[in-house]
Structures are given as C-alpha cells and as structure tokens.
Scaffold this motif. Sequence first.
Motif, short mmCIF file in Angstrom:
data_model
loop_
_atom_site.label_atom_id
_atom_site.label_comp_id
_atom_site.label_asym_id
_atom_site.label_seq_id
_atom_site.Cartn_x
_atom_site.Cartn_y
_atom_site.Cartn_z
N VAL A 92 2.87 -8.96 -13.74
CA VAL A 92 3.23 -7.56 -13.51
C VAL A 92 2.77 -7.13 -12.11
O VAL A 92 2.10 -7.87 -11.41
CB VAL A 92 2.56 -6.62 -14.56
CG1 VAL A 92 3.04 -6.93 -15.97
CG2 VAL A 92 1.03 -6.71 -14.47
N ALA A 93 3.15 -5.93 -11.74
CA ALA A 93 2.59 -5.29 -10.54
C ALA A 93 1.69 -4.16 -11.04
O ALA A 93 2.12 -3.34 -11.85
CB ALA A 93 3.70 -4.74 -9.67
N LEU A 94 0.46 -4.17 -10.60
CA LEU A 94 -0.49 -3.14 -11.04
C LEU A 94 -0.68 -2.14 -9.91
O LEU A 94 -1.15 -2.50 -8.82
CB LEU A 94 -1.82 -3.80 -11.42
CG LEU A 94 -2.73 -3.02 -12.34
CD1 LEU A 94 -2.09 -2.77 -13.70
CD2 LEU A 94 -4.05 -3.78 -12.52
N LYS A 152 0.86 -1.18 0.00
CA LYS A 152 0.00 0.00 0.00
C LYS A 152 0.89 1.22 0.00
O LYS A 152 1.84 1.31 0.79
CB LYS A 152 -0.85 -0.03 1.28
CG LYS A 152 -1.94 0.98 1.34
CD LYS A 152 -2.73 0.80 2.64
CE LYS A 152 -3.73 1.91 2.88
NZ LYS A 152 -3.27 3.25 2.63
N GLY A 153 0.62 2.14 -0.90
CA GLY A 153 1.40 3.37 -0.96
C GLY A 153 0.54 4.54 -0.52
O GLY A 153 -0.59 4.36 -0.03
N LYS A 154 1.06 5.74 -0.69
CA LYS A 154 0.36 6.94 -0.24
C LYS A 154 -0.95 7.14 -1.01
O LYS A 154 -1.94 7.58 -0.45
CB LYS A 154 1.28 8.14 -0.44
CG LYS A 154 0.92 9.33 0.39
CD LYS A 154 2.00 10.39 0.34
CE LYS A 154 1.46 11.73 0.82
NZ LYS A 154 2.18 12.85 0.23
N PHE A 155 -0.93 6.79 -2.31
CA PHE A 155 -2.10 7.12 -3.14
C PHE A 155 -2.91 5.92 -3.60
O PHE A 155 -3.81 6.06 -4.41
CB PHE A 155 -1.64 7.93 -4.36
CG PHE A 155 -0.99 9.22 -3.97
CD1 PHE A 155 -1.74 10.26 -3.47
CD2 PHE A 155 0.38 9.37 -4.06
CE1 PHE A 155 -1.15 11.45 -3.08
CE2 PHE A 155 0.98 10.55 -3.68
CZ PHE A 155 0.22 11.59 -3.18
N GLY A 205 10.61 -7.78 -3.36
CA GLY A 205 10.07 -6.68 -2.55
C GLY A 205 11.01 -5.53 -2.23
O GLY A 205 11.90 -5.21 -3.01
N GLU A 206 10.79 -4.95 -1.07
CA GLU A 206 11.46 -3.70 -0.74
C GLU A 206 12.83 -3.89 -0.13
O GLU A 206 13.00 -4.70 0.78
CB GLU A 206 10.60 -2.92 0.25
CG GLU A 206 9.27 -2.52 -0.30
CD GLU A 206 8.29 -2.15 0.79
OE1 GLU A 206 7.87 -1.01 0.82
OE2 GLU A 206 7.98 -3.02 1.63
N LEU A 207 13.79 -3.10 -0.57
CA LEU A 207 15.15 -3.21 -0.03
C LEU A 207 15.22 -2.72 1.42
O LEU A 207 15.94 -3.28 2.23
CB LEU A 207 16.14 -2.42 -0.89
CG LEU A 207 17.59 -2.61 -0.41
CD1 LEU A 207 18.09 -4.00 -0.74
CD2 LEU A 207 18.51 -1.56 -0.96
N ILE A 232 1.11 -0.04 -15.02
CA ILE A 232 1.52 -1.44 -15.24
C ILE A 232 3.04 -1.49 -15.07
O ILE A 232 3.79 -0.99 -15.90
CB ILE A 232 1.14 -1.92 -16.66
CG1 ILE A 232 -0.32 -1.56 -16.98
CG2 ILE A 232 1.40 -3.41 -16.80
CD1 ILE A 232 -0.65 -1.70 -18.47
N LEU A 233 3.46 -2.08 -13.95
CA LEU A 233 4.88 -2.06 -13.57
C LEU A 233 5.51 -3.45 -13.61
O LEU A 233 4.81 -4.47 -13.42
CB LEU A 233 5.02 -1.54 -12.13
CG LEU A 233 4.65 -0.08 -11.88
CD1 LEU A 233 4.41 0.15 -10.39
CD2 LEU A 233 5.74 0.83 -12.40
N GLU A 234 6.79 -3.48 -13.83
CA GLU A 234 7.56 -4.72 -13.68
C GLU A 234 7.39 -5.21 -12.23
O GLU A 234 7.40 -4.41 -11.29
CB GLU A 234 9.03 -4.40 -13.95
CG GLU A 234 9.97 -5.56 -13.78
CD GLU A 234 11.43 -5.18 -14.02
OE1 GLU A 234 12.28 -6.06 -13.94
OE2 GLU A 234 11.70 -3.99 -14.31
P1 AMP Z 1 4.23 2.45 -3.56
O1 AMP Z 1 2.86 2.99 -3.73
O2 AMP Z 1 5.06 2.53 -4.80
O3 AMP Z 1 4.93 3.00 -2.35
O4 AMP Z 1 4.06 0.87 -3.32
C1 AMP Z 1 3.53 0.36 -2.14
C2 AMP Z 1 4.17 -0.98 -1.84
O5 AMP Z 1 3.82 -1.94 -2.84
C3 AMP Z 1 5.68 -0.95 -1.84
O6 AMP Z 1 6.17 -0.55 -0.62
C4 AMP Z 1 6.02 -2.39 -2.20
O7 AMP Z 1 5.97 -3.21 -1.05
C5 AMP Z 1 4.90 -2.80 -3.11
N1 AMP Z 1 5.28 -2.64 -4.51
C6 AMP Z 1 5.18 -1.51 -5.25
N2 AMP Z 1 5.60 -1.71 -6.51
C7 AMP Z 1 5.99 -3.00 -6.59
C8 AMP Z 1 6.53 -3.81 -7.65
N3 AMP Z 1 6.74 -3.29 -8.85
N4 AMP Z 1 6.83 -5.09 -7.37
C9 AMP Z 1 6.62 -5.59 -6.13
N5 AMP Z 1 6.10 -4.88 -5.10
C10 AMP Z 1 5.80 -3.60 -5.31
#
Ligand code: AMP
Length: 293
Positions: free
Chosen positions: A56-58, A38-41, A113-115, A106-108
């Motif tokens: 993909v990651a949507l 889950k991100g900010k938006f 996951g997160e570093l 539409i993301l790779e």
């Molecule tokens: P973000 O809105 O970009 O901060 O994404 C929220 C969370 O989703 C991130 O902290 C990741 O854990 C996960 N996430 C976002 N993009 C990807 C991706 N391309 N592949 C795998 N996990 C992702």
Amino acid sequence: MGIETESQDERQVSSESTAAEKKRWTLNDFDIGKPLGKGKFGHVYLAREKMSKHIVALKVLFKSQLKQSQVEHQLRREVEIQSHLRHPNILRLYGYFYDQKRVYLILEYAAKGELYKELQNCKYFSERRAATYIASLARALIYCHGKHVIHRDIKPENLLVGAEGELKIADFGWSVHTFNRRRTMCGTLDYLPPEMVESVEHDANVDIWSLGILCYEFLYGVPPFEAKEHSDTYRRIVQVDLKFPSRPIVSSAAKDLISRMLVKDSSQRLPLHKVLEHQWIVQNADPSGVYRG
Ligand code: AMP
C-alpha cells in the motif's frame, strides 16, 4: 484480504457493522518502505501490511498542520467519500488510523506515480493516449456522479498511474457528496468552470468542464485559458476564450469533443455517456481502458 477492513473512527461506523467487528489499524501492522513523495501536509511511504503482505501507500499527515490550515473537516470528508468508492480508475482508500500527532491514510499504491510528471516529460500526449485516459476518467466520473459524488478538482496533479498504466483519480479533498446545487468556491484556477469563477450554483457538470480542460492539456501540454495574471485567466474562462494553436497538430474530432465539453451553460455540456460515444473517443481510446505505450 486483511487490508480490506475499513476505518476505526466510531463516528463513521456504518449501519451494517459495529466498531467491535472492525479492524483497528496501527503503525505496527505495517512494514514501512521507501518514501514515495511529499505533499503539503506530510509524507507518503511505500508500506506492506504484515499479515496479508499487501503493498500500500501510507500517507502520513501531521495533525498540527491540518489544524493550522483548518482542513480537518475537508480531510474527514475526503476519507468518508473516498473509502466508499470502488472503481478501477479511482484510487482506493482502504482505511485510516491515527496516533497523538499524526493521521495515517492507507491508500492503494499507484506504481507508476504521478501523471503530471509524465505529461511534463512528453510535453503532450498522443491522441490515442489522451483518448484512452479521457475515456477511463469519463467512466470513473459517471460512477462518482451515480453515487452523487462530484470530484470538482480533476487536473493532472490529482491523477496517479497504476502498475498497468491505468489512471487513478486521487485526492478527493475538494469532492462533495451532495444532492443539492452548491455555491462553494473551490478547485484550481485553470480548471475552474465559469459557474465557479462567477460563484453561481454548480452541479456535477463542473466535472465535464474539467475533463474538457484536461483533454486540451493532454493534447497541447498547457491548459486552454492560461494567462500571466489570474484576472486574465478568469476573464478567458468566463468568456470561454477557447483557441486551438496550430502546433501540435490535433485532429478536428478532438477539437470538436473539447468544444462540446467547454460550454459555458453547464446544462449544454456533452453528458459523460455521450463523451464515451464521441467519434474521437471511439476511434482512439484503447477498449481495454489502459494505455500501453
Ligand atoms: P500528496 O500528499 O497526495 O500530494 O502526495 C505526495 C506525493 O506522494 C505525490 O505527489 C506522489 O508522488 C506520491 N504519492 C501519493 N500517493 C501515492 C500513491 N497512492 N501511490 C504512489 N505514490 C503516491
């Protein structure tokens, strides 16, 4: 591969293709899987493109929230820049589409996951691991700068890890495509270079500074200019108040590289191609570019 086709926004159609040739994505083109985060938006989901079966990651963003936070312009810029970058250490943005309420990116998919979670778990990384990561990021940034793209927001939270353990720079929200020197204040406090703290002009060398901060944080587990008050962090950055704690033990070669990147005069920072030639990188970075544990 079906997923390679790009975005549908007529305003962004490039000169070599017309809107009619471009695939227009809709939610119906995807099977939606588990939430990835889950991100900010909005939320990010694992998804599979039905035709190609490509995983993909949507990323689903709510238009109302984007409007409220006045980041539509920033998102447009992020999409425009990231969709044109092709590098193994930069997260691909394959395309986007929208409906009445949402924007979908539409993301790779970055399988590991997160570093920053990895860094939290380990507290700090080994020199081999840190050097491998720094080398791969230096190569990715050389590629970006060659395309006149400055990332400006390199930090652990913006790095994802692919299936093989390779780093992927994500989040181009603060990046700029520019030939000029910029004066905008952006980025996150601990990673801000002196010229951005002081709001003077900056250029692509801001990313060398951030790479130096990152290298320090990888090896020590905390950024170098951390302080309780923001004003103290600012002061420490501007004075380049760089101290190397006695623990964990870090080699003098690593400290030498960090000191050469964290230089106040941006023109005196070690250029990225020299970072790749630095003895600490040469001796520690895995030549495959992938840290395998
Ligand atoms: P973000 O809105 O970009 O901060 O994404 C929220 C969370 O989703 C991130 O902290 C990741 O854990 C996960 N996430 C976002 N993009 C990807 C991706 N391309 N592949 C795998 N996990 C992702």
